[in-house]
Design a protein around this motif. Structure first.
Motif, PDB file in Angstrom:
ATOM      1  N   SER A   1       0.810  -1.219   0.000  1.00 44.22           N
ATOM      2  CA  SER A   1       0.000   0.000   0.000  1.00 44.22           C
ATOM      3  C   SER A   1       0.843   1.269   0.000  1.00 44.22           C
ATOM      4  CB  SER A   1      -0.922  -0.007   1.232  1.00 44.22           C
ATOM      5  OG  SER A   1      -0.170  -0.166   2.430  1.00 44.22           O
ATOM      6  N   THR A   2       2.095   1.160   0.451  1.00 40.77           N
ATOM      7  CA  THR A   2       2.969   2.343   0.449  1.00 40.77           C
ATOM      8  C   THR A   2       3.206   2.853  -0.964  1.00 40.77           C
ATOM      9  OG1 THR A   2       4.073   1.409   2.383  1.00 40.77           O
ATOM     10  CG2 THR A   2       5.206   3.204   1.249  1.00 40.77           C
TER      11      THR A   2
ATOM     12  N   SER B   1      -6.224   2.643   1.770  1.00 38.17           N
ATOM     13  CA  SER B   1      -4.946   1.961   1.576  1.00 38.17           C
ATOM     14  C   SER B   1      -5.245   0.538   1.114  1.00 38.17           C
ATOM     15  CB  SER B   1      -4.146   1.920   2.877  1.00 38.17           C
ATOM     16  OG  SER B   1      -3.813   3.225   3.300  1.00 38.17           O
TER      17      SER B   1
ATOM     18  N   ASP C   1      -1.331  -0.369   7.430  1.00 36.74           N
ATOM     19  CA  ASP C   1      -0.589   0.420   6.439  1.00 36.74           C
ATOM     20  C   ASP C   1       0.659   1.037   7.087  1.00 36.74           C
ATOM     21  OD1 ASP C   1      -0.201   1.890   3.931  1.00 36.74           O
ATOM     22  OD2 ASP C   1      -0.837   3.642   5.093  1.00 36.74           O
TER      23      ASP C   1
END
Length: 457
Positions: free
Chosen positions: A234-235, A258, A293
């Protein structure tokens, strides 16, 4: 028409078997190849000429109706058929390995002296009893499933039999409750927390994040979790998505959420690390709560690897003996390890066992994740099953779809579980680790591993 002749005290019948003799080059001629028999079964003579003639008529009927099977001399033995059948399979690497193991370890040795068309229901029942007595219930089911596929193909594909020796009867004979391999214990979130704490002791912050990733994403361990690459976390995702169409669609849909992408699993095939499609080709996008996340972002910032999770020594998780060195101490506990040198990573305190998970596989956390989503009561079944990587059968699966509102509900619910049942309950949460300084060479970590992808695997 069959021809009958008497030879002394025996009666013999001949009929055309539907084949032609071959010439020296192996090409069929116009000369018919006849088969013959001196009785309906080996060692059993015909009672009279009428019985022999009727037997010949039946064999010619089999030829016309494509039910003909060769006589004893040309019968296919089970040992040869096992090889023939296995070579015809088109399976994934690990399925190939599993099927080959079951064939060579159980089926081939047991049936090596028997022809394919000689397997009777009574003999199959004896085989079932043999496998049941010797192996676990899950392994028994796997062996019998392979054997059933072999018999089905022998009838339909290879025409080596007329019918299956596997006779399914319902409620006949003594009732026996289905064997349960292991009864699931009640698994409260406190037990998940204790495993995560043990993981932190053994593996550091990565271990802490790994356990909660399994418990809050429903991902399949170890393949999907070991195969989760930086570019699909998700980053970075969906901006890093290689597929342009999926990237544009996902950037719009997940603008305020996210999400990570389950695109591959990783395993060893032919001695090398490879990527392959997830089980059942279950590519999917998983929305994740904010706390997870943050965990993933912290783990990624702690190393330069293209993988989300790396070993205690910074290597890909696929190179570890995960069960022995990671999962078993997390689950069963371990004794204290004193330092051997002044600064020694070998040192660690005693690790307490988690009784609720005694003997359980790490897959149990995926089951817990499913039950936790069901517990909410207001998350549609289609959204839960999609998160698991499953498809709903029938009309419901055809007409249902996962909407953005359903995914928002999942995120809200999972975040509330974390805040109420972990943080709000006063359970220990480790501080974010001290991250290493920025790369002095200013090198951007690779988003993807570059491992070969097995097509159609």
């Amino acid at each position: 028409m069959p021809s009958v002749e008497r030879r002394g005290n025996s009666i013999r019948v001949k009929w055309w078997g539907g084949e032609y003799l071959l010439d020296d080059d192996g090409n069929p001629t116009k000369k018919k190849k006849y088969e013959s028999a001196s009785g309906p079964e080996p060692g059993v003579p015909f009672e009279d000429e009428d019985a022999a003639y009727a037997y010949g008529l039946d064999r010619e009927s089999d030829v016309r109706n494509k039910r003909h099977r060769p006589r004893n001399a040309d019968r296919t033995m089970m040992s040869d058929y096992c090889d023939l059948w296995f070579e015809s399979l088109d399976l994934r690497v690990r399925s190939n390995k599993t099927y080959k193991s079951r064939l060579n370890a159980v089926i081939k040795p047991y049936w090596r002296h028997c022809a394919v068309d000689q397997v009777t229901p009574i003999e199959y029942a004896a085989f079932d009893k043999f496998v049941t007595a010797k192996y676990s219930d899950s392994y028994r089911k796997g062996v019998l499933a392979v054997f059933k596929m072999m018999m089905d193909d022998a009838i339909v594909k290879y025409r080596l039999r007329e019918n299956s020796p596997i006779v399914e009867q319902h409620r006949r004979g003594k009732y026996k409750k289905a064997q349960v391999r292991r009864k699931k214990r009640t698994l409260p979130i406190e037990a998940i927390h204790r495993v995560a704490v043990n993981a932190h002791t053994i593996w550091g912050y990565s271990g802490w994040a790994y356990i909660w990733t399994l418990a809050f994403t429903c991902m399949r361990p170890p393949g999907e979790t070991f195969g989760l690459q930086r570019g699909f976390c998700s980053t970075h995702w969906p901006e890093s998505e290689p597929d342009e169409e999926l990237r544009e669609e996902s950037m719009t849909r997940y603008r305020d959420l996210s999400a990570l992408r389950v695109q591959y699993q990783t395993y060893v095939a032919d001695g090398r690390h490879v990527l392959a499609a997830p089980k059942y080709d279950s590519w999917r996008t998983l929305v994740i709560p904010p706390f997870l996340d943050e965990m993933h972002a912290t783990v990624l910032a702690s190393h330069r690897s293209p993988w989300l999770f790396v070993s205690m020594t910074g290597k890909p998780m696929l190179s570890t003996n995960f069960k022995t060195d990671y999962w078993y101490p997390m689950r069963d506990g371990a004794d204290e390890r004193p330092a051997r040198l002044r600064y020694d990573r070998w040192q660690r305190p005693a690790i307490p066992a988690v009784p609720e998970l005694a003997g359980a596989d790490i897959y149990r956390l995926r089951h817990w994740a499913k039950a936790k989503l069901d517990e909410a009561g207001n998350i549609p079944k289609v959204a839960v099953e999609a998160r698991m990587g499953h498809e709903l059968p029938g009309v419901e699966g055809t007409y249902s779809e996962v909407t953005l509102a359903m995914e928002e509900r999942i995120v809200e619910y999972l975040q509330s579980v974390w805040e109420k049942e972990v943080v709000g309950a006063g359970l220990w949460v480790p501080p974010f680790p001290t991250l290493p300084p920025d790369d002095l060479l200013n090198e951007t970590p690779l988003l993807f591993s570059g491992l070969p992808v097995l097509e159609n695997e």
